[in-house]
Design a protein around this motif. Structure first.
Motif: not given
Length: 87
Positions: A39-45
Motif C-alpha cells: 500500500l505504501l509503496a503504491a502511494a509513494g509517500i
C-alpha cells in the motif's frame, strides 16, 4: 451537528461492530500488516507529503504513513468513535 449519508453504517461502527473491531484491533492490525508495504509503496509517500487516511480505524496505517512523511504530516479520520479512541 454531523451529517452522515449512511445512518446504518454510522450506527454499526459506533455500536457493536465498532466495539468488536476496537476490542480486537491488535489482531486486525497484524492481519493487515502484510499489505501495508504494498500500500505504501503504491502511494509513494514522500518525506514532505501530506497524507489523509480516510477510514483510518485505530490509526495503524496513519502512523506508518506519518513516519514516511516525517517532514510533512498525516491525519486519519474515521466514523467509529470506539476505534478512534484507540487511535
Amino acid at each position: 451537528m454531523t451529517l452522515v449519508a449512511n445512518a446504518r453504517q454510522e450506527e454499526a461502527w459506533n455500536g457493536e461492530e465498532g466495539r468488536r473491531c476496537a476490542d480486537h484491533y491488535q489482531r486486525l492490525d497484524r492481519m493487515a500488516a502484510p499489505a501495508n508495504e504494498h500500500l505504501l509503496a503504491a502511494a509513494g509517500i514522500g518525506e514532505r507529503d501530506r497524507v489523509l487516511d480516510i477510514g483510518c480505524g485505530t490509526g495503524d496505517t496513519t502512523r506508518i504513513a506519518a513516519r514516511h512523511a516525517a517532514r510533512g504530516h498525516a491525519v486519519g479520520i474515521d466514523l467509529s468513535a470506539p476505534m478512534l479512541e484507540i487511535a
